[in-house]
Write an enzyme that holds these catalytic residues in place. Structure first.
Site, PDB file in Angstrom:
ATOM      1  N   HIS A 147      45.782  35.656  34.570  1.00 33.42           N
ATOM      2  CA  HIS A 147      46.131  35.767  35.957  1.00 33.42           C
ATOM      3  C   HIS A 147      47.118  35.113  36.576  1.00 33.42           C
ATOM      4  CE1 HIS A 147      44.137  37.318  40.029  1.00 33.42           C
ATOM      5  NE2 HIS A 147      45.274  37.684  39.579  1.00 33.42           N
ATOM      6  N   ASP A 202      34.718  32.710  36.378  1.00 30.20           N
ATOM      7  CA  ASP A 202      35.484  33.180  37.446  1.00 30.20           C
ATOM      8  C   ASP A 202      34.306  33.414  38.805  1.00 30.20           C
ATOM      9  OD1 ASP A 202      37.204  34.292  39.058  1.00 30.20           O
ATOM     10  OD2 ASP A 202      37.708  36.053  37.596  1.00 30.20           O
ATOM     11  N   ASP A 203      34.722  32.820  39.929  1.00 31.10           N
ATOM     12  CA  ASP A 203      33.969  32.935  41.211  1.00 31.10           C
ATOM     13  C   ASP A 203      32.351  32.726  41.002  1.00 31.10           C
ATOM     14  OD1 ASP A 203      36.155  34.183  41.999  1.00 31.10           O
ATOM     15  OD2 ASP A 203      35.364  36.088  42.591  1.00 31.10           O
ATOM     16  N   HIS A 213      32.898  37.360  38.527  1.00 35.26           N
ATOM     17  CA  HIS A 213      33.568  38.192  39.388  1.00 35.26           C
ATOM     18  C   HIS A 213      33.225  39.536  39.417  1.00 35.26           C
ATOM     19  CE1 HIS A 213      37.152  39.845  41.127  1.00 35.26           C
ATOM     20  NE2 HIS A 213      37.800  38.643  41.418  1.00 35.26           N
ATOM     21  N   ARG A 267      44.211  28.684  39.031  1.00 38.70           N
ATOM     22  CA  ARG A 267      44.460  28.571  37.438  1.00 38.70           C
ATOM     23  C   ARG A 267      45.750  27.969  37.205  1.00 38.70           C
ATOM     24  NH1 ARG A 267      40.618  32.511  35.124  1.00 38.70           N
ATOM     25  NH2 ARG A 267      39.331  32.904  36.843  1.00 38.70           N
ATOM     26  N   LYS A 296      34.346  31.427  48.303  1.00 38.49           N
ATOM     27  CA  LYS A 296      35.479  31.973  47.856  1.00 38.49           C
ATOM     28  C   LYS A 296      36.563  32.455  49.075  1.00 38.49           C
ATOM     29  CE  LYS A 296      37.764  35.507  45.294  1.00 38.49           C
ATOM     30  NZ  LYS A 296      37.664  36.372  44.219  1.00 38.49           N
ATOM     31  N   LYS A 314      40.520  35.484  30.719  1.00 43.26           N
ATOM     32  CA  LYS A 314      41.221  35.863  31.949  1.00 43.26           C
ATOM     33  C   LYS A 314      42.494  35.103  32.026  1.00 43.26           C
ATOM     34  CE  LYS A 314      40.903  36.271  37.025  1.00 43.26           C
ATOM     35  NZ  LYS A 314      40.020  36.503  38.229  1.00 43.26           N
ATOM     36  N   CYS A 360      41.682  32.974  42.565  1.00 40.37           N
ATOM     37  CA  CYS A 360      42.251  32.796  41.060  1.00 40.37           C
ATOM     38  C   CYS A 360      43.401  32.267  40.827  1.00 40.37           C
ATOM     39  CB  CYS A 360      42.003  34.049  40.674  1.00 40.37           C
ATOM     40  SG  CYS A 360      40.292  34.837  40.697  1.00 40.37           S
ATOM     41  N   ASP A 417      36.843  28.662  38.823  1.00 40.76           N
ATOM     42  CA  ASP A 417      37.994  28.610  39.228  1.00 40.76           C
ATOM     43  C   ASP A 417      37.889  28.609  40.849  1.00 40.76           C
ATOM     44  OD1 ASP A 417      36.994  31.326  39.845  1.00 40.76           O
ATOM     45  OD2 ASP A 417      39.186  32.269  39.489  1.00 40.76           O
ATOM     46  N   ASN A 418      36.823  28.961  41.375  1.00 37.44           N
ATOM     47  CA  ASN A 418      36.581  28.851  42.953  1.00 37.44           C
ATOM     48  C   ASN A 418      35.227  29.501  43.156  1.00 37.44           C
ATOM     49  OD1 ASN A 418      38.552  31.684  42.582  1.00 37.44           O
ATOM     50  ND2 ASN A 418      36.450  32.056  43.318  1.00 37.44           N
ATOM     51  N   SER A 448      42.176  39.850  37.298  1.00 38.18           N
ATOM     52  CA  SER A 448      40.902  39.874  37.646  1.00 38.18           C
ATOM     53  C   SER A 448      40.288  41.448  37.039  1.00 38.18           C
ATOM     54  CB  SER A 448      40.953  40.001  38.993  1.00 38.18           C
ATOM     55  OG  SER A 448      41.184  38.847  39.604  1.00 38.18           O
TER      56      SER A 448
HETATM   57 MG    MG Z   1      38.040  33.481  40.896  1.00 38.99          MG
END
Ligand code: MG
Length: 484
Positions: free
Chosen positions: A146, A47-48, A250, A91, A323, A144, A87, A302-303, A169
């Site tokens: 989301h 994540d991130d 994240h 996803r 992001k 996660k 996010c 994811d980003n 998150s």
């Molecule tokens: Mg993310």
């Protein structure tokens, strides 16, 4: 006489249909016995994590020996994209193989789902888990989610046999009172070292039941991995799909005691190195269990990095911004494919996206692609297993519900750009669009729109064709509960 003949013909067709049904069931049973030829799939989603945050992608002080090794034994992709720069929509794109604007998981009012959001990924969407279940796969989502925290939308209602994780998150359900307009950002910059587990009252869910609240985030990376290992051991005898989505790196950043203070990159490095260590535990398990050659592991994020959080956020390396934006740093991610003996080791500069995993895995598992909806992926098989080229020549960069930029071959045109994570982010329309050659200028520094009007015309044609077929679903992210 005529009626008798008709009745005979009718009875014969009933018998034929019955035979066909029985044969199909028999053939499906035979197909399942073909294992171990049907590969297992593991998607590990950080994540991130930014394009520049792994050793093998050039980070000078984050040590990631396990992911580096996977990239060398497998494939390291340098032009791999996600479906959105935040996010929830990202996803949705990964799991449905479709641009998020098609499923309603895209909004100009609320960029992701929040604990007071009403909706989730519509049940009519076909997730990769549901798709693989049609051909006999066991499925688990660990980490996660989301895509909707209400029971109706949890992973167990979206094709996953098992769920263990935080449903959104790790910075949500904030219990601190924040002062002033910059309060939230102060958390990650000035105060980031003093955060407590109790500051984020996020739930940890097993299947549909909350088992811990607030979830202890210091141990969450390790526990997600422990659960994954246990689940693989229990399900290794038949084909399986594991979607392991770590909540970190994240913000807020939490590392376990074993990793705290060990990286030269500070707390962010501790967290990434702990993820790397735990990915290594999964790889070791696959090797020890003799599953490695029959399993495809994909690692990506994811980003891009959350640059606004300063030292608490990652790095997009040489890519621009991060992001939340449609610059390369927001949507181009590190991506590693690993399957010893199957995946041809190389650095891949062709284009791929997370949406392509749906098509690629469906083909490998002999699952028929959905025919009743527009899909946005391609089969990456020719690149993964031979010297073939990726058939992807286009990437569409949406922010919320609007198309901001399009890449065709080496060229990317920005029709709209917009600031992010500031009060009233400035939105600028560009006519002519900004144009960059991403092969020669991956950092998007030199606008060449004046020199190449014919390239812009070609991209505009691609946009027209894309728009003519695009059916956007209603925005499902904006609706919130009134209280809370
Ligand atoms: Mg993310």
């Amino acid at each position: 006489m005529k009626i008798k003949k008709m009745f005979r013909a009718y009875s014969l067709s009933v018998v034929w249909i019955l035979c066909l049904v029985l044969f199909t069931e028999w053939a499906m049973a035979q197909e399942l016995e073909d294992y171990p030829r049907k590969p297992n799939f593991i998607i590990i989603f950080a994540d991130d994590l930014g394009y520049g945050d792994l050793g093998v992608y050039g980070h000078p002080t984050i040590h990631t020996p396990n992911l580096d090794r996977m990239a060398i034994e497998g494939q390291k992709w340098t032009n791999f994209y996600v479906g959105a720069s935040v996010c929830t929509p990202s996803r949705a794109a990964l799991l449905t193989g479709r641009l998020p604007v098609r499923s309603g998981m895209a909004s100009n009012k609320s960029r992701v789902l929040f604990p007071n959001s009403v909706n989730g990924l519509p049940l009519e969407e076909i997730t990769l888990a549901e798709q693989l279940k049609t051909v006999g796969y066991g499925t688990a989502c660990i980490g996660k989610w989301h895509l909707g925290h209400k029971e109706k939308y949890l992973p167990t209602n979206h094709g996953f046999d098992y769920y263990y994780g935080i449903p959104y998150s790790n910075d949500m359900d904030l219990t601190r009172k924040l002062e002033g307009p910059t309060g939230y950002w102060d958390l990650w910059t000035k105060e980031y070292k003093n955060l407590e587990i109790a500051d984020f009252n996020v739930p940890l869910i097993r299947n549909k039941t909350i088992i811990e609240r607030p979830a202890n985030q210091h141990t969450i990376t390790k526990r997600y991995t422990d659960e994954s290992i246990k689940w693989i051991e229990q399900n290794k005898k038949s084909p399986f799909f594991l979607y392991l989505a770590y909540n970190l790196p994240h913000v807020p950043l939490f590392a376990s005691e074993e990793f705290m203070g060990t990286s030269k990159r500070g707390l962010y490095g501790d967290v990434v190195e702990e993820i790397d260590h735990n990915v290594g535990r999964i790889i070791t398990l696959l090797e020890n269990e003799g599953l490695a050659e029959n399993t495809i592991v994909v690692f990506t994020s994811d980003n891009g990095p959350w640059i606004k959080t300063e030292i608490s956020g990652g790095s997009a390396g040489l890519l621009r911004d991060g992001k939340g934006t449609t610059w390369e740093g927001g949507m181009r991610e590190p991506c590693i494919f690993w399957s010893p003996g199957n995946i041809k080791p190389k650095v891949v500069m062709d284009m791929g996206t997370t949406m392509d995993l749906f098509s690629t895995f469906s083909k490998l598992a002999s699952a028929e692609m959905p025919a009743d909806r527009e899909m946005d992926g391609i089969d990456l098989g020719p690149v993964l297993f031979s010297d073939g080229k990726s058939s992807r020549n286009e990437v569409f960069y949406y922010r919320g519900r609007d198309l901001y930029a399009v890449r065709v071959g080496a060229y990317k045109a920005h029709f709209i750009t917009q600031e992010v994570y500031v009060h009233n982010p400035k939105r600028v329309e560009h006519n002519p669009p900004l144009l960059y050659n991403l092969d020669e200028d991956p950092s998007e520094r030199f606008d060449i729109s004046e020199k190449f009007p014919e390239v812009i015309a070609e991209i505009e044609q691609v946009v027209r064709e894309h728009n003519s077929k695009m059916i956007k679903a209603p925005d499902l992210l904006a609706l919130k509960e009134k209280t809370k």
